[in-house]
Scaffold this motif. Structure first.
Motif, PDB file in Angstrom:
ATOM      1  N   CYS A  46      37.598 -38.880  -3.496  1.00  0.00           N
ATOM      2  CA  CYS A  46      38.741 -39.664  -3.972  1.00  0.00           C
ATOM      3  C   CYS A  46      40.027 -38.852  -3.887  1.00  0.00           C
ATOM      4  CB  CYS A  46      38.502 -40.116  -5.417  1.00  0.00           C
ATOM      5  SG  CYS A  46      37.164 -41.324  -5.577  1.00  0.00           S
ATOM      6  N   ILE A  47      41.143 -39.564  -3.840  1.00  0.00           N
ATOM      7  CA  ILE A  47      42.467 -38.941  -3.760  1.00  0.00           C
ATOM      8  C   ILE A  47      43.329 -39.493  -4.888  1.00  0.00           C
ATOM      9  CG2 ILE A  47      44.542 -38.636  -2.355  1.00  0.00           C
ATOM     10  CD1 ILE A  47      42.738 -39.117   0.122  1.00  0.00           C
ATOM     11  N   PHE A  48      43.917 -38.579  -5.652  1.00  0.00           N
ATOM     12  CA  PHE A  48      44.844 -38.970  -6.719  1.00  0.00           C
ATOM     13  C   PHE A  48      46.252 -38.547  -6.323  1.00  0.00           C
ATOM     14  CE2 PHE A  48      40.757 -38.590  -8.856  1.00  0.00           C
ATOM     15  CZ  PHE A  48      40.736 -39.734  -9.643  1.00  0.00           C
ATOM     16  N   LYS A  49      47.173 -39.515  -6.300  1.00  0.00           N
ATOM     17  CA  LYS A  49      48.536 -39.253  -5.856  1.00  0.00           C
ATOM     18  C   LYS A  49      49.572 -39.370  -6.971  1.00  0.00           C
ATOM     19  CE  LYS A  49      47.944 -40.590  -0.993  1.00  0.00           C
ATOM     20  NZ  LYS A  49      48.495 -41.407   0.123  1.00  0.00           N
ATOM     21  N   TRP A  50      49.131 -39.697  -8.208  1.00  0.00           N
ATOM     22  CA  TRP A  50      50.150 -39.875  -9.250  1.00  0.00           C
ATOM     23  C   TRP A  50      49.694 -39.261 -10.551  1.00  0.00           C
ATOM     24  CZ3 TRP A  50      54.778 -40.141  -7.900  1.00  0.00           C
ATOM     25  CH2 TRP A  50      55.791 -40.572  -8.761  1.00  0.00           C
ATOM     26  N   LYS A  51      50.535 -39.287 -11.535  1.00  0.00           N
ATOM     27  CA  LYS A  51      50.386 -38.494 -12.752  1.00  0.00           C
ATOM     28  C   LYS A  51      49.259 -38.968 -13.672  1.00  0.00           C
ATOM     29  CE  LYS A  51      54.765 -39.223 -13.652  1.00  0.00           C
ATOM     30  NZ  LYS A  51      56.094 -39.193 -14.326  1.00  0.00           N
ATOM     31  N   TYR A  52      48.724 -38.002 -14.408  1.00  0.00           N
ATOM     32  CA  TYR A  52      47.815 -38.228 -15.538  1.00  0.00           C
ATOM     33  C   TYR A  52      46.537 -38.989 -15.167  1.00  0.00           C
ATOM     34  CZ  TYR A  52      52.682 -38.033 -17.241  1.00  0.00           C
ATOM     35  OH  TYR A  52      54.019 -37.732 -17.416  1.00  0.00           O
ATOM     36  N   PRO A  53      45.859 -38.652 -14.088  1.00  0.00           N
ATOM     37  CA  PRO A  53      44.714 -39.467 -13.659  1.00  0.00           C
ATOM     38  C   PRO A  53      43.532 -39.495 -14.622  1.00  0.00           C
ATOM     39  CG  PRO A  53      44.907 -37.469 -12.326  1.00  0.00           C
ATOM     40  CD  PRO A  53      46.158 -37.566 -13.118  1.00  0.00           C
ATOM     41  N   ALA A  71      50.104 -35.499  -8.726  1.00  0.00           N
ATOM     42  CA  ALA A  71      49.144 -35.854  -9.779  1.00  0.00           C
ATOM     43  C   ALA A  71      49.185 -34.808 -10.904  1.00  0.00           C
ATOM     44  CB  ALA A  71      47.749 -35.964  -9.198  1.00  0.00           C
ATOM     45  N   ARG A  72      50.369 -34.383 -11.256  1.00  0.00           N
ATOM     46  CA  ARG A  72      50.580 -33.299 -12.212  1.00  0.00           C
ATOM     47  C   ARG A  72      50.070 -33.677 -13.600  1.00  0.00           C
ATOM     48  NH1 ARG A  72      55.216 -31.206 -11.520  1.00  0.00           N
ATOM     49  NH2 ARG A  72      55.482 -30.371 -13.622  1.00  0.00           N
ATOM     50  N   SER A  73      49.801 -32.656 -14.377  1.00  0.00           N
ATOM     51  CA  SER A  73      49.296 -32.852 -15.740  1.00  0.00           C
ATOM     52  C   SER A  73      48.085 -33.773 -15.725  1.00  0.00           C
ATOM     53  CB  SER A  73      50.402 -33.420 -16.641  1.00  0.00           C
ATOM     54  OG  SER A  73      51.570 -32.639 -16.566  1.00  0.00           O
ATOM     55  N   GLY A  74      47.174 -33.500 -14.817  1.00  0.00           N
ATOM     56  CA  GLY A  74      46.163 -34.488 -14.456  1.00  0.00           C
ATOM     57  C   GLY A  74      45.024 -34.673 -15.420  1.00  0.00           C
ATOM     58  N   ILE A  75      44.587 -33.603 -16.120  1.00  0.00           N
ATOM     59  CA  ILE A  75      43.364 -33.703 -16.915  1.00  0.00           C
ATOM     60  C   ILE A  75      43.629 -33.106 -18.294  1.00  0.00           C
ATOM     61  CG2 ILE A  75      40.906 -33.121 -17.016  1.00  0.00           C
ATOM     62  CD1 ILE A  75      41.020 -32.823 -13.924  1.00  0.00           C
ATOM     63  N   TRP A  76      44.042 -33.964 -19.218  1.00  0.00           N
ATOM     64  CA  TRP A  76      44.359 -33.528 -20.583  1.00  0.00           C
ATOM     65  C   TRP A  76      43.472 -34.280 -21.571  1.00  0.00           C
ATOM     66  CZ3 TRP A  76      50.223 -32.595 -21.848  1.00  0.00           C
ATOM     67  CH2 TRP A  76      50.789 -31.763 -20.865  1.00  0.00           C
ATOM     68  N   ALA A  90      47.908 -30.073  -7.929  1.00  0.00           N
ATOM     69  CA  ALA A  90      48.824 -30.419  -9.023  1.00  0.00           C
ATOM     70  C   ALA A  90      48.926 -29.297 -10.049  1.00  0.00           C
ATOM     71  CB  ALA A  90      48.351 -31.698  -9.700  1.00  0.00           C
ATOM     72  N   PRO A  91      50.128 -29.044 -10.572  1.00  0.00           N
ATOM     73  CA  PRO A  91      50.292 -28.073 -11.657  1.00  0.00           C
ATOM     74  C   PRO A  91      49.933 -28.681 -13.009  1.00  0.00           C
ATOM     75  CG  PRO A  91      52.413 -29.012 -11.104  1.00  0.00           C
ATOM     76  CD  PRO A  91      51.422 -29.610 -10.139  1.00  0.00           C
ATOM     77  N   LYS A  92      49.811 -27.813 -14.000  1.00  0.00           N
ATOM     78  CA  LYS A  92      49.591 -28.207 -15.396  1.00  0.00           C
ATOM     79  C   LYS A  92      48.321 -29.031 -15.579  1.00  0.00           C
ATOM     80  CE  LYS A  92      54.501 -28.091 -16.584  1.00  0.00           C
ATOM     81  NZ  LYS A  92      55.625 -28.800 -17.241  1.00  0.00           N
ATOM     82  N   ASN A 109      48.643 -24.384  -6.898  1.00  0.00           N
ATOM     83  CA  ASN A 109      49.848 -24.503  -7.719  1.00  0.00           C
ATOM     84  C   ASN A 109      49.427 -24.588  -9.185  1.00  0.00           C
ATOM     85  OD1 ASN A 109      52.503 -24.763  -8.459  1.00  0.00           O
ATOM     86  ND2 ASN A 109      52.652 -26.926  -7.924  1.00  0.00           N
ATOM     87  N   ALA A 110      48.845 -23.490  -9.675  1.00  0.00           N
ATOM     88  CA  ALA A 110      48.180 -23.491 -10.980  1.00  0.00           C
ATOM     89  C   ALA A 110      49.103 -23.108 -12.136  1.00  0.00           C
ATOM     90  CB  ALA A 110      46.981 -22.555 -10.940  1.00  0.00           C
ATOM     91  N   GLU A 111      50.383 -23.431 -12.024  1.00  0.00           N
ATOM     92  CA  GLU A 111      51.299 -23.153 -13.140  1.00  0.00           C
ATOM     93  C   GLU A 111      50.812 -23.867 -14.402  1.00  0.00           C
ATOM     94  OE1 GLU A 111      54.162 -21.307 -13.235  1.00  0.00           O
ATOM     95  OE2 GLU A 111      53.851 -20.620 -11.178  1.00  0.00           O
TER      96      GLU A 111
END
Length: 281
Positions: A46-53, A71-76, A90-92, A109-111
């Motif tokens: 699968c491909i995630f192209k947007w935030k908070y998946p 897909a930043r901040s993807g897994i919170w 994705a970062p964060k 990009n592991a910021e």
């Protein structure tokens, strides 16, 4: 388990609150939080192209998939997630998440990745970015490559084996860390930490390992490392020359040689540290 195969999904919360779902060859495009509040998921290619998946999810297996930089901040706030053979651009990613397993994963990009997480297992992971692992605990890592400063600041209960870390100010304010068979390059290693053990490690660190409690070093090499052990309690067996040692508080230091030994009697009691060298140079 219901299957979704080769779909192109858009819009906010596209599959919100899904349960017992297998998703294959599917792209999640424009739209935040596509799988928020979901559980028992299997994702393959699968491909995630947007935030908070994957926020607030439970029991997730991800294989051969990609989180693009958008897909930043993807897994919170997610619990029990395994990711294998995947690419996380994705970062964060990973914040206040728990029970996380990664195998064969690249994070270029592991910021600000892995902040305030619990129970992390990483196997053959490569990451680039600052502040990796901030305030996380219960970390087991094997075959790890990191390019990023301030790694593991404030983290606890860490085991690392076979790593290469290019990391200034890594392992600050840490507790209960064991690092084996690894190379660490970066200034000011380990300050203000306690119960830290390095076994068969090569370390290059300007003013490394200062202000530490219960530092142990077993069969390590210190390359280009000076003014080390300042105000630290230390037990160290070093299989190389140490450029300089400054004001250790107590313990035992054995080295091939010490270029400069600085013991300021108005600041420390030098009798509390036993120092053995093959040859002073």
């Amino acid at each position: 388990m219901k299957k979704i195969i080769q779909q192109f999904l858009t819009g906010e919360r596209a599959l919100y609150n899904s349960n017992d779902l297998e998703i294959i060859d599917t792209t999640f495009d424009d739209g935040e939080s596509p799988l928020k509040e979901s559980k028992n998921l299997k994702l393959n290619n699968c491909i995630f192209k947007w935030k908070y998946p994957l926020w607030y999810c439970h029991n997730v297996k991800v294989e051969k998939s990609s989180l693009l930089i958008t897909a930043r901040s993807g897994i919170w706030y997610t619990d029990n997630i395994e990711i294998v053979d995947s690419f996380i651009e994705a970062p964060k990613t990973f914040r206040r998440a728990s029970n996380i397993k990664l195998k064969n994963v690249s994070i270029p990009n592991a910021e600000e990745t892995f902040w305030n997480c619990k129970n992390i297992e990483l196997n053959n992971v490569e990451a680039k970015g600052n502040y990796f692992g901030l305030n996380s605990e219960g970390i087991k890592i094997k075959d790890f490559r990191l390019d990023g400063n301030y790694a593991f600041d404030g983290a606890k209960n860490i085991e690392i084996e076979n790593a290469i870390m290019l990391s200034k100010d890594s392992f600050w304010n840490c507790e209960n860390v064991v690092v084996k068979n690894s190379t660490i390059i970066g200034e000011y290693l380990g300050w203000n930490s306690k119960n830290i053990t390095f076994i068969n490690c090569t370390i290059d660190s300007l003013q490394g390992m200062c202000y530490m409690q219960n530092l142990k070093m077993v069969d390590c090499k210190l390359l280009n490392t000076n003014l080390t052990f300042e105000y630290s309690t230390v037990e160290a067996t070093i299989n190389s020359k140490i450029d300089s040692v400054k004001n250790p508080i107590s313990g035992f230091i054995k080295a091939k040689a010490i270029g400069e030994l600085i013991l300021e009697e108005d600041l420390i009691d030098k009798s509390k540290t036993k120092i053995v060298v093959e040859e002073n140079v």
